[in-house]
Scaffold this active site. Structure first.
Site, mmCIF file in Angstrom:
data_model
loop_
_atom_site.group_PDB
_atom_site.id
_atom_site.type_symbol
_atom_site.label_atom_id
_atom_site.label_comp_id
_atom_site.label_asym_id
_atom_site.label_seq_id
_atom_site.Cartn_x
_atom_site.Cartn_y
_atom_site.Cartn_z
ATOM 1 N N LYS A 195 0.847 -1.183 0.000
ATOM 2 C CA LYS A 195 0.000 0.000 0.000
ATOM 3 C C LYS A 195 0.886 1.236 0.000
ATOM 4 C CE LYS A 195 -3.539 2.189 2.803
ATOM 5 N NZ LYS A 195 -4.473 2.004 3.914
ATOM 6 N N LYS A 249 -2.352 -1.494 -3.686
ATOM 7 C CA LYS A 249 -3.185 -0.298 -3.649
ATOM 8 C C LYS A 249 -2.329 0.950 -3.701
ATOM 9 C CE LYS A 249 -6.095 1.795 -0.288
ATOM 10 N NZ LYS A 249 -6.279 1.875 1.117
HETATM 11 C C1 PBG Z 1 -7.529 2.813 5.517
HETATM 12 C C2 PBG Z 1 -7.945 2.828 4.106
HETATM 13 C C3 PBG Z 1 -7.798 3.884 3.206
HETATM 14 C C4 PBG Z 1 -8.363 3.454 2.008
HETATM 15 C C5 PBG Z 1 -8.863 2.162 2.211
HETATM 16 N N1 PBG Z 1 -8.578 1.795 3.518
HETATM 17 C C6 PBG Z 1 -7.262 5.248 3.405
HETATM 18 C C7 PBG Z 1 -5.823 5.464 3.699
HETATM 19 O O1 PBG Z 1 -5.021 4.546 3.818
HETATM 20 O O2 PBG Z 1 -5.451 6.611 3.836
HETATM 21 C C8 PBG Z 1 -8.428 4.258 0.755
HETATM 22 C C9 PBG Z 1 -9.355 3.738 -0.251
HETATM 23 C C10 PBG Z 1 -9.643 4.689 -1.344
HETATM 24 O O3 PBG Z 1 -9.052 5.772 -1.483
HETATM 25 O O4 PBG Z 1 -10.540 4.341 -2.115
HETATM 26 N N2 PBG Z 1 -8.518 2.268 6.336
#
Ligand code: PBG
Length: 327
Positions: A195, A249
């Site tokens: 991520k 991601k």
């Molecule tokens: C954290 C989480 C995030 C997203 C999914 N789970 C936000 C982050 O890490 O800042 C982002 C998903 C998206 O932007 O569609 N719980």
């Protein structure tokens, strides 16, 4: 002389194009995110995510039935609590919005695979993915313990899978041990293993009403966009700690990582088209710059071509509805 290998033969009709198609998209590729808001009574639009809504727990249950009816096999549940505090205590409330939805659907909609996003950022005051007590290692121990409590709470409510999204070292191992000790041997872990600290999460913060969030840099725990090997190491570690699915991601700007992860892991690989990537396409389509359905399909085919088995998509519901209208 015309070449004997005439590749145009593969393109001459829609029938032959389908026959030779190397990559396919179908309903079973998708995981649909659902925002469950404990503070509202039915549903409301999310301004920054056109076409996506927040639902009260009861309305979310209805929405999940229509998702299952479209043939989408899985939902990814996010909670928006009434109250936020330093330890995100609302995330593990037995009567929390996510838990209520899980309890009903696990009984009433057995064909739907129920995945709960597992993080503290929707539940803490400042929007941190960890507890707010800033005492270094102790604080990460406390965070992992909170993750275990929340995972068990989701499992008790009926989750089939939990998806830790905080990128905290050792989280997968702690959650696996915790679930096994509580005898939830069959509950899976979908790890947000790779991520990146991304600009493309912008609209998500609006979706979960996480306002304090903007001041917090995620660079201290998420990957910086420059990293290849460090991302592969994250996936390898989570694999060895007991993850059942590996998530990348965002997906769009990191297709090279999908290709590499596909070669590295034998686990199912999940690509998340995040909120900013989705919103860009929606806005461009609204301006008439491109065909919305065609553009989403093209991007998703790209993710599958690169190696994704599954795609988390805010567009899945609209896409599947449009496919149903075709037949
Ligand atoms: C954290 C989480 C995030 C997203 C999914 N789970 C936000 C982050 O890490 O800042 C982002 C998903 C998206 O932007 O569609 N719980």
């Amino acid at each position: 002389m015309y070449p004997t290998r005439r590749l145009q033969r593969f393109r001459s009709s829609s029938a032959v194009r389908q026959l030779v198609s190397e990559t396919r998209l179908s309903a079973s590729d998708f995981i649909y995110p659902i925002f469950i808001d404990e503070t509202i009574s039915s549903s409301e639009p999310i301004d920054q995510l056109p076409g996506v809504r927040r639902f009260s727990p009861d309305a979310a249950i209805e929405e999940c039935f229509s998702i299952a009816q479209l043939g989408i096999p899985a939902v990814l549940l996010f909670g928006i609590p009434k109250n936020r505090d330093a330890t995100g205590s609302a995330a593990s409330h037995v009567d929390g919005g996510v838990q209520r939805v899980l309890r009903t659907l696990s009984q009433a909609c057995p064909e739907l695979y129920l995945i709960s996003d597992l993080c503290l950022c929707e539940y803490t005051r400042l929007g941190c993915c960890t507890t707010e007590d800033e005492q270094d290692t102790l604080h990460l121990d406390a965070t992992r313990q909170r993750y275990v409590d929340i995972a068990i709470s989701y499992a008790q409510a009926g989750a089939h899978c939990v998806a830790p999204s905080g990128m905290v070292d050792g989280a997968v191992k702690s959650i696996r041990l915790g679930l096994d000790q509580a005898k939830f041997f069959d509950v899976s872990i979908m790890s947000y293993a790779v991520k990146y600290a991304s600009q493309f999460y912008g609209p998500f913060r609006d979706a979960v009403k996480s306002s304090g969030d903007r001041q917090i840099s995620r660079l201290t725990h998420q990957l910086q966009p420059t990293q290849v090997r460090e991302g592969l190491l994250e996936a390898e570690l989570d694999d060895s700690e007991g993850a059942d699915f590996i998530m990348l991601k965002p997906a769009g700007a990191y297709l090279d990582m999908l290709v590499r992860l596909r070669m590295q892991t034998q686990l199912p690989l999940v690509a998340y088209q995040v909120s900013g990537e989705y919103a860009m396409l929606k806005h461009a389509a609204a301006q008439g710059l491109l065909d919305e359905r065609g553009a989403f399909e093209e991007v998703y085919i790209g993710m599958k071509r690169a190696g994704a088995d599954l795609i988390v998509s805010y567009a899945a519901k609209a896409l599947l509805s449009s496919w149903q209208h075709d037949v």
